[in-house]
Design a protein around this motif. Structure first.
Motif, PDB file in Angstrom:
ATOM      1  N   ALA A   1     -18.045  -4.082   3.432  1.00  0.00           N
ATOM      2  CA  ALA A   1     -16.943  -3.609   2.876  1.00  0.00           C
ATOM      3  C   ALA A   1     -17.009  -1.874   2.434  1.00  0.00           C
ATOM      4  N   GLU A   2     -18.139  -1.985   1.882  1.00  0.00           N
ATOM      5  CA  GLU A   2     -18.744  -0.493   1.400  1.00  0.00           C
ATOM      6  C   GLU A   2     -18.735   0.251   2.780  1.00  0.00           C
ATOM      7  N   ASP A   3     -19.408  -0.271   3.746  1.00  0.00           N
ATOM      8  CA  ASP A   3     -19.505   0.876   4.891  1.00  0.00           C
ATOM      9  C   ASP A   3     -18.057   1.009   5.534  1.00  0.00           C
ATOM     10  N   ALA A   4     -17.465   0.014   5.553  1.00  0.00           N
ATOM     11  CA  ALA A   4     -15.859   0.305   5.979  1.00  0.00           C
ATOM     12  C   ALA A   4     -15.197   1.319   4.952  1.00  0.00           C
TER      13      ALA A   4
ATOM     14  N   ASN B   1      -5.862   5.464   0.475  1.00  0.00           N
ATOM     15  CA  ASN B   1      -5.797   4.791  -0.581  1.00  0.00           C
ATOM     16  C   ASN B   1      -5.249   3.400  -0.104  1.00  0.00           C
ATOM     17  N   THR B   2      -4.230   3.472   0.812  1.00  0.00           N
ATOM     18  CA  THR B   2      -3.831   2.038   1.459  1.00  0.00           C
ATOM     19  C   THR B   2      -4.871   1.327   1.970  1.00  0.00           C
TER      20      THR B   2
ATOM     21  N   ILE C   1      -9.093  -2.956   2.289  1.00  0.00           N
ATOM     22  CA  ILE C   1     -10.584  -3.321   2.398  1.00  0.00           C
ATOM     23  C   ILE C   1     -10.878  -4.243   1.158  1.00  0.00           C
ATOM     24  N   ASP C   2     -10.365  -3.833   0.007  1.00  0.00           N
ATOM     25  CA  ASP C   2     -10.816  -4.499  -1.291  1.00  0.00           C
ATOM     26  C   ASP C   2      -9.922  -6.070  -1.204  1.00  0.00           C
ATOM     27  N   GLU C   3      -8.865  -6.021  -0.565  1.00  0.00           N
ATOM     28  CA  GLU C   3      -8.163  -7.496  -0.471  1.00  0.00           C
ATOM     29  C   GLU C   3      -9.045  -8.188   0.314  1.00  0.00           C
ATOM     30  N   LEU C   4      -9.575  -7.783   1.448  1.00  0.00           N
ATOM     31  CA  LEU C   4     -10.098  -8.520   2.491  1.00  0.00           C
ATOM     32  C   LEU C   4     -11.471  -8.955   2.017  1.00  0.00           C
ATOM     33  N   LEU C   5     -12.154  -8.096   1.187  1.00  0.00           N
ATOM     34  CA  LEU C   5     -13.345  -8.304   0.493  1.00  0.00           C
ATOM     35  C   LEU C   5     -13.114  -9.477  -0.613  1.00  0.00           C
ATOM     36  N   ALA C   6     -12.155  -9.314  -1.254  1.00  0.00           N
ATOM     37  CA  ALA C   6     -11.649 -10.284  -2.281  1.00  0.00           C
ATOM     38  C   ALA C   6     -11.566 -11.799  -1.637  1.00  0.00           C
ATOM     39  N   ALA C   7     -10.755 -11.773  -0.648  1.00  0.00           N
ATOM     40  CA  ALA C   7     -10.576 -13.147   0.115  1.00  0.00           C
ATOM     41  C   ALA C   7     -11.829 -13.528   0.667  1.00  0.00           C
ATOM     42  N   LYS C   8     -12.727 -12.891   1.473  1.00  0.00           N
ATOM     43  CA  LYS C   8     -14.161 -13.073   1.675  1.00  0.00           C
ATOM     44  C   LYS C   8     -14.825 -13.842   0.694  1.00  0.00           C
TER      45      LYS C   8
END
Length: 187
Positions: A124-127, A167-168, A173-180
């Protein structure tokens, strides 16, 4: 806004979408204890002298959450497929019953779950870095247009639009990371 700025904004959004798509693909490779055909995506079988993806020499199915079955299109490929899975070193121990290969996906230990969560954070950080680089490139292009004579107001609003896009996508990315992470940590 000018055509050049519209083009910059479109290409920026396209690049950011590409970063999100790449992140989703990387997240598929991080297993969460649930069986998935994607887990075997990196396995290549020696098929008459050439490295062939496993999906092209067998039918991969997931009968339940902890089992993957492989039915080779040719019976003589059973041994080669079994060997390829072992060589791939993905932590699976294939069982050959003469017709199909059965792989039991072991449950993840707490330590392994934490490692996978760290790996997901890293991806996620790389993204996010990719998104920020796209933003930087877009802002550089906008500044070039400003030097070439485009109105300062138009350029400022374009930079704000790029920041809004950033920002969007960072939020996505944060949402995808939280789900993963939730998927990984779920026992």
């Amino acid at each position: 806004m000018t055509e050049e700025i519209d083009f910059i904004l479109e290409s920026t959004e396209e690049s950011m979408n590409g970063s999100i798509a790449h992140l989703e693909k990387e997240f598929l490779n991080i297993r969460a204890g649930k069986a998935s055909p994607a887990m075997l995506g990196g396995v290549f079988v020696d098929y008459y002298g050439s490295a062939t993806p496993l999906s092209q020499v067998s039918k991969i199915s997931v009968p339940d959450a902890r089992t993957i079955t492989l039915q080779p299109f040719e019976k003589n490929m059973l041994q080669a497929i079994e060997k390829a899975i072992l060589i791939a070193n993905i932590g699976f121990n294939p069982m050959n019953n003469g017709d199909v290969i059965i792989i039991s996906v072991p449950p993840l230990t707490e330590e392994r779950r934490r490692d996978l969560a760290k790996q997901a954070k890293s991806e996620a950080e790389d993204a996010k870095i990719g998104i920020r680089n796209v933003r930087k490139d877009a802002n550089t292009d906008i500044k070039k247009l400003e030097k070439e004579g485009t109105s300062e107001d138009i350029c400022k609003s374009a930079e704000e639009e790029v920041q809004n896009l950033t920002n969007t996508y960072i939020k996505k990315i944060d949402e995808l990371l939280a789900a993963k992470e939730a998927e990984i940590m779920k026992v």
